[in-house]
Design a protein around this motif. Structure first.
Motif, PDB file in Angstrom:
ATOM      1  N   PRO A  62       0.831  -1.210   0.000  1.00  0.00           N
ATOM      2  CA  PRO A  62       0.000   0.000   0.000  1.00  0.00           C
ATOM      3  C   PRO A  62       0.864   1.259   0.000  1.00  0.00           C
ATOM      4  CG  PRO A  62      -0.395  -1.337   1.983  1.00  0.00           C
ATOM      5  CD  PRO A  62       0.781  -1.927   1.289  1.00  0.00           C
ATOM      6  N   GLY A  64       0.425   5.640   0.241  1.00  0.00           N
ATOM      7  CA  GLY A  64      -0.369   6.856   0.320  1.00  0.00           C
ATOM      8  C   GLY A  64       0.380   7.968  -0.393  1.00  0.00           C
ATOM      9  N   GLY A  65       0.785   8.971   0.369  1.00  0.00           N
ATOM     10  CA  GLY A  65       1.478  10.116  -0.244  1.00  0.00           C
ATOM     11  C   GLY A  65       2.964   9.889  -0.461  1.00  0.00           C
ATOM     12  N   ASN A  66       3.464   8.717  -0.059  1.00  0.00           N
ATOM     13  CA  ASN A  66       4.897   8.396  -0.177  1.00  0.00           C
ATOM     14  C   ASN A  66       5.765   9.447   0.520  1.00  0.00           C
ATOM     15  OD1 ASN A  66       7.354   7.298  -0.877  1.00  0.00           O
ATOM     16  ND2 ASN A  66       7.155   7.630  -3.098  1.00  0.00           N
ATOM     17  N   THR A  67       5.328   9.897   1.690  1.00  0.00           N
ATOM     18  CA  THR A  67       6.164  10.814   2.481  1.00  0.00           C
ATOM     19  C   THR A  67       6.768  10.115   3.698  1.00  0.00           C
ATOM     20  OG1 THR A  67       4.419  11.558   4.002  1.00  0.00           O
ATOM     21  CG2 THR A  67       4.619  12.754   1.913  1.00  0.00           C
ATOM     22  N   GLY A  68       6.447   8.849   3.868  1.00  0.00           N
ATOM     23  CA  GLY A  68       6.975   8.103   5.021  1.00  0.00           C
ATOM     24  C   GLY A  68       8.496   8.076   4.942  1.00  0.00           C
ATOM     25  N   GLN A 135      -1.200  11.278   3.110  1.00  0.00           N
ATOM     26  CA  GLN A 135      -2.637  10.991   3.028  1.00  0.00           C
ATOM     27  C   GLN A 135      -3.136  10.388   4.351  1.00  0.00           C
ATOM     28  OE1 GLN A 135      -3.106   8.456  -0.413  1.00  0.00           O
ATOM     29  NE2 GLN A 135      -2.124   9.939  -1.775  1.00  0.00           N
ATOM     30  N   SER A 141      -1.843   4.559   9.113  1.00  0.00           N
ATOM     31  CA  SER A 141      -1.040   3.334   9.080  1.00  0.00           C
ATOM     32  C   SER A 141       0.292   3.495   9.790  1.00  0.00           C
ATOM     33  CB  SER A 141      -0.812   2.891   7.630  1.00  0.00           C
ATOM     34  OG  SER A 141      -2.066   2.659   7.039  1.00  0.00           O
ATOM     35  N   GLY A 145       2.593  11.352  14.283  1.00  0.00           N
ATOM     36  CA  GLY A 145       2.538  12.249  15.440  1.00  0.00           C
ATOM     37  C   GLY A 145       2.495  13.694  15.000  1.00  0.00           C
ATOM     38  N   ILE A 201      -6.366   0.140   4.639  1.00  0.00           N
ATOM     39  CA  ILE A 201      -7.352   1.073   5.190  1.00  0.00           C
ATOM     40  C   ILE A 201      -7.919   1.864   4.012  1.00  0.00           C
ATOM     41  CG2 ILE A 201      -7.671   3.124   6.626  1.00  0.00           C
ATOM     42  CD1 ILE A 201      -5.405   2.043   8.425  1.00  0.00           C
TER      43      ILE A 201
HETATM   44  C1  FAD Z   1       9.420  16.916   5.704  1.00  0.00           C
HETATM   45  C2  FAD Z   1       8.716  15.825   6.439  1.00  0.00           C
HETATM   46  C3  FAD Z   1       8.375  15.999   7.772  1.00  0.00           C
HETATM   47  C4  FAD Z   1       7.691  14.986   8.454  1.00  0.00           C
HETATM   48  N1  FAD Z   1       7.352  15.201   9.751  1.00  0.00           N
HETATM   49  C5  FAD Z   1       6.693  14.247  10.428  1.00  0.00           C
HETATM   50  C6  FAD Z   1       6.305  14.454  11.782  1.00  0.00           C
HETATM   51  O1  FAD Z   1       6.567  15.494  12.380  1.00  0.00           O
HETATM   52  N2  FAD Z   1       5.631  13.462  12.398  1.00  0.00           N
HETATM   53  C7  FAD Z   1       5.319  12.282  11.779  1.00  0.00           C
HETATM   54  O2  FAD Z   1       4.704  11.410  12.392  1.00  0.00           O
HETATM   55  N3  FAD Z   1       5.688  12.047  10.494  1.00  0.00           N
HETATM   56  C8  FAD Z   1       6.362  12.996   9.816  1.00  0.00           C
HETATM   57  N4  FAD Z   1       6.741  12.760   8.516  1.00  0.00           N
HETATM   58  C9  FAD Z   1       6.539  11.412   7.945  1.00  0.00           C
HETATM   59  C10 FAD Z   1       5.260  11.182   7.126  1.00  0.00           C
HETATM   60  O3  FAD Z   1       4.733  12.355   6.600  1.00  0.00           O
HETATM   61  C11 FAD Z   1       4.222  10.407   7.901  1.00  0.00           C
HETATM   62  O4  FAD Z   1       4.751   9.145   8.236  1.00  0.00           O
HETATM   63  C12 FAD Z   1       2.906  10.168   7.135  1.00  0.00           C
HETATM   64  O5  FAD Z   1       1.974   9.673   8.058  1.00  0.00           O
HETATM   65  C13 FAD Z   1       2.972   9.187   5.977  1.00  0.00           C
HETATM   66  O6  FAD Z   1       1.807   9.331   5.186  1.00  0.00           O
HETATM   67  P1  FAD Z   1       1.824   8.913   3.632  1.00  0.00           P
HETATM   68  O7  FAD Z   1       0.444   9.025   3.101  1.00  0.00           O
HETATM   69  O8  FAD Z   1       2.856   9.654   2.902  1.00  0.00           O
HETATM   70  O9  FAD Z   1       2.211   7.377   3.766  1.00  0.00           O
HETATM   71  P2  FAD Z   1       3.228   6.518   2.875  1.00  0.00           P
HETATM   72  O10 FAD Z   1       4.606   7.040   3.025  1.00  0.00           O
HETATM   73  O11 FAD Z   1       2.722   6.388   1.505  1.00  0.00           O
HETATM   74  O12 FAD Z   1       3.113   5.117   3.625  1.00  0.00           O
HETATM   75  C14 FAD Z   1       3.548   4.956   4.951  1.00  0.00           C
HETATM   76  C15 FAD Z   1       3.227   3.524   5.415  1.00  0.00           C
HETATM   77  O13 FAD Z   1       1.817   3.339   5.513  1.00  0.00           O
HETATM   78  C16 FAD Z   1       1.373   2.300   4.625  1.00  0.00           C
HETATM   79  N5  FAD Z   1       0.107   2.761   4.050  1.00  0.00           N
HETATM   80  C17 FAD Z   1      -0.118   3.907   3.365  1.00  0.00           C
HETATM   81  N6  FAD Z   1      -1.420   4.023   3.063  1.00  0.00           N
HETATM   82  C18 FAD Z   1      -2.031   2.918   3.558  1.00  0.00           C
HETATM   83  C19 FAD Z   1      -3.381   2.449   3.577  1.00  0.00           C
HETATM   84  N7  FAD Z   1      -4.369   3.138   3.016  1.00  0.00           N
HETATM   85  N8  FAD Z   1      -3.651   1.265   4.180  1.00  0.00           N
HETATM   86  C20 FAD Z   1      -2.659   0.530   4.756  1.00  0.00           C
HETATM   87  N9  FAD Z   1      -1.380   0.934   4.763  1.00  0.00           N
HETATM   88  C21 FAD Z   1      -1.057   2.111   4.183  1.00  0.00           C
HETATM   89  C22 FAD Z   1       2.487   2.128   3.610  1.00  0.00           C
HETATM   90  O14 FAD Z   1       2.525   0.814   3.093  1.00  0.00           O
HETATM   91  C23 FAD Z   1       3.708   2.451   4.454  1.00  0.00           C
HETATM   92  O15 FAD Z   1       4.069   1.307   5.186  1.00  0.00           O
HETATM   93  C24 FAD Z   1       7.395  13.766   7.801  1.00  0.00           C
HETATM   94  C25 FAD Z   1       7.730  13.596   6.451  1.00  0.00           C
HETATM   95  C26 FAD Z   1       8.383  14.607   5.779  1.00  0.00           C
HETATM   96  C27 FAD Z   1       8.701  14.384   4.333  1.00  0.00           C
END
Ligand code: FAD
Length: 463
Positions: A62, A64-68, A135, A141, A145, A201
């Motif tokens: 899975p 989402g926004g690929n920011t993990g 996202q 997921s 925080g 999710i």
């Molecule tokens: C500049 C910067 C600052 C940041 N600061 C913080 C911060 O202060 N605190 C913090 O907690 N994080 C921070 N992050 C990290 C990040 O933004 C978070 O982890 C965010 O929650 C990831 O969301 P995403 O949609 O990009 O998930 P993704 O990176 O796409 O995925 C993250 C994980 O969730 C899984 N996943 C995604 N969508 C689903 C779904 N629908 N169902 C099941 N699994 C799924 C993926 O397989 C992967 O394992 C930061 C990132 C950046 C780039």
């Protein structure tokens, strides 16, 4: 039946140009060559995909926004896998102002959900540097925080209900907007923070809060982290749980931001060992937050706990403070040789954690720049590190493993965790295995095997 024929046109992408942006992680550390990328628009399409992958034993990653920041959404060394992106699942299913809830699909971008809440005179409190692309499904997921955990808790605390597609394609509709529901175990908690290893999710019922009508934000220069904790306690004594953020930024982290954004305005003329941002907010205009800030700061100056301070006089002023905090995180993500970390310790141990880790970094790589920053109010300092000015990137990267182990060892020794808010993904697995007990690992595996016996949901992540 071929997967492609099961789905509408445009759902299954395989052309290199179409899948390019999905196959590399945000930091650029992890690349992949998946067999394709799925972009479903509905829960039913996700269900069809999962059922097909279950029957054909195809791994699903899975995304989402690929920011993990842990490589969790990229199928490293797993060419047989498909990436399932939720980027087209972005409908708002319901906005209930009276009940204070919003029901959104997993692909809704966090910043858009915040804006929708604001437009309805409500507030959605999850706030962090990745919010412009992250996202809701990704936030849930990873149980993300961010900056408001002190007052509102992590993402987990914002959830009332979930909809999940299980690894075999069945849909669990747990979209209940209930504050009380003791009919058995709270199943949604299993999927929150599971990083996609137990199912997909697809939607969530999220809690909204009243909007703040009064807010105070101060940028304070201090000598050492212990002073930040003193100030935090003082402010909490005065205004309790209205304190929403308390962030620490080391001098090296602040310098990194201003060299990354030389045009940015520095509120202080001289540099200081540490800066902190403290913020409190209330939905009541009858709460004297300004009085509390002034009193706490006056006492801090009298006690030698603060060197300099400025309270924001306008929203732009406040945003300038936060731009420093968020901008330094972006600058460090863009510096591929910057060592990143995400550990936590009990709040009272923060000063010792920072002192010990700073000394250990200097011992291991003399001249390197320790750049701790982060959520001191939650005990979650990102103890990052940058290379000495005269060391090339590759040489510094060759020191990463021992530096990472040092941060993790010191955190654990002080009663902390090796993963505070970014999750485990693919890059923290070794760290978790190093510190979790056999019983805890056994419980993780028991859950995984029960829900995903064929191991098709995000294999290679977390476990
Ligand atoms: C500049 C910067 C600052 C940041 N600061 C913080 C911060 O202060 N605190 C913090 O907690 N994080 C921070 N992050 C990290 C990040 O933004 C978070 O982890 C965010 O929650 C990831 O969301 P995403 O949609 O990009 O998930 P993704 O990176 O796409 O995925 C993250 C994980 O969730 C899984 N996943 C995604 N969508 C689903 C779904 N629908 N169902 C099941 N699994 C799924 C993926 O397989 C992967 O394992 C930061 C990132 C950046 C780039």
């Amino acid at each position: 039946m071929e997967l492609k024929t099961l789905l509408d046109d445009g759902v299954y992408l395989t052309e290199a140009a179409d899948i390019a942006k999905y196959r590399v992680d945000i930091v650029g550390d992890i690349e992949s060559t998946p067999r394709g990328v799925m972009r479903p628009r509905t829960t039913e399409e996700v269900s069809k995909i999962m059922a097909w992958c279950h029957t054909n034993n195809v791994p699903v990653i899975p995304q989402g926004g690929n920011t993990g920041l842990c490589g969790g959404c990229i199928p490293k060394d797993l060419d047989s896998a498909v990436i399932l992106s939720t980027d087209r699942m972005n409908q708002v299913r319901d906005l209930d102002v009276l009940g204070n809830t919003i029901t959104v699909e997993a692909g809704c971008v966090l910043a858009d959900v915040q804006k929708l809440a604001l437009d309805a005179n409500r507030f959605f409190p999850v706030t962090h540097g990745g919010q412009g692309s992250a996202q809701i499904g990704g936030n849930l997921s990873t149980n993300s925080g961010g900056n408001n955990v002190l007052k509102y808790g992590t993402t987990r605390a914002q959830v009332l209900g979930l909809e999940v597609v299980l690894p075999d394609g069945r849909i669990w509709n747990g979209l209940r907007a209930l504050h009380k529901d003791t009919a058995g175990n709270d199943l949604k908690q299993i999927f929150i923070g599971a990083e996609g290893t137990l199912g997909i999710i697809t939607a969530a019922v999220l809690k909204l809060r009243p909007q703040a009508v009064s807010r105070e934000t101060a940028l304070v220069a201090i000598k050492e982290p212990a002073d930040a904790l003193w100030l935090l306690r003082k402010l909490q004594d005065y205004v309790g749980e209205t304190v929403s953020s308390f962030e620490l930024m080391s001098k090296n982290a602040v310098d990194t931001y201003f060299s990354f954004k030389p045009e940015a305005r520095n509120p202080f003329n001289e540099s200081h060992p540490y800066l902190c941002i403290m913020e409190a907010e209330s939905p009541s205009k009858f709460f004297d937050l300004r009085g509390a800030f002034e009193a706490a700061l006056e006492e801090a100056f009298n006690e030698g706990k603060a060197i300099n301070a400025v309270i924001a006089e306008a929203d732009q002023h406040r945003m300038d403070f936060w731009a420093i905090r968020e901008g330094m995180a972006v600058a460090m993500v863009e510096d591929e040789s910057c060592l990143k970390s995400d550990t936590s310790v009990p709040v009272a141990q923060i000063a010792e954690f920072v002192a010990k880790t700073t000394a250990e970094f200097e011992r291991l790589v003399p001249g390197m720049r320790a750049t701790p920053l982060g959520h001191i109010g939650d005990g979650n300092i990102h103890f990052n590190g940058q290379r000495p000015f005269d060391m090339d990137k590759q040489t510094f990267i060759s020191h990463w493993d021992k530096l990472k182990n040092a941060v993790e060892d010191i955190s654990v020794e002080l009663g902390g965790s090796v993963c505070a808010e970014h999750g485990v993904g693919r890059i923290k697995k070794k760290a978790v295995a190093r510190v979790k007990s056999d019983v805890e690992m056994d419980l993780f595996w028991t859950l995984k095997k029960a829900l995903d016996p064929d191991g098709i949901c995000n294999p290679g992540a977390v476990l």
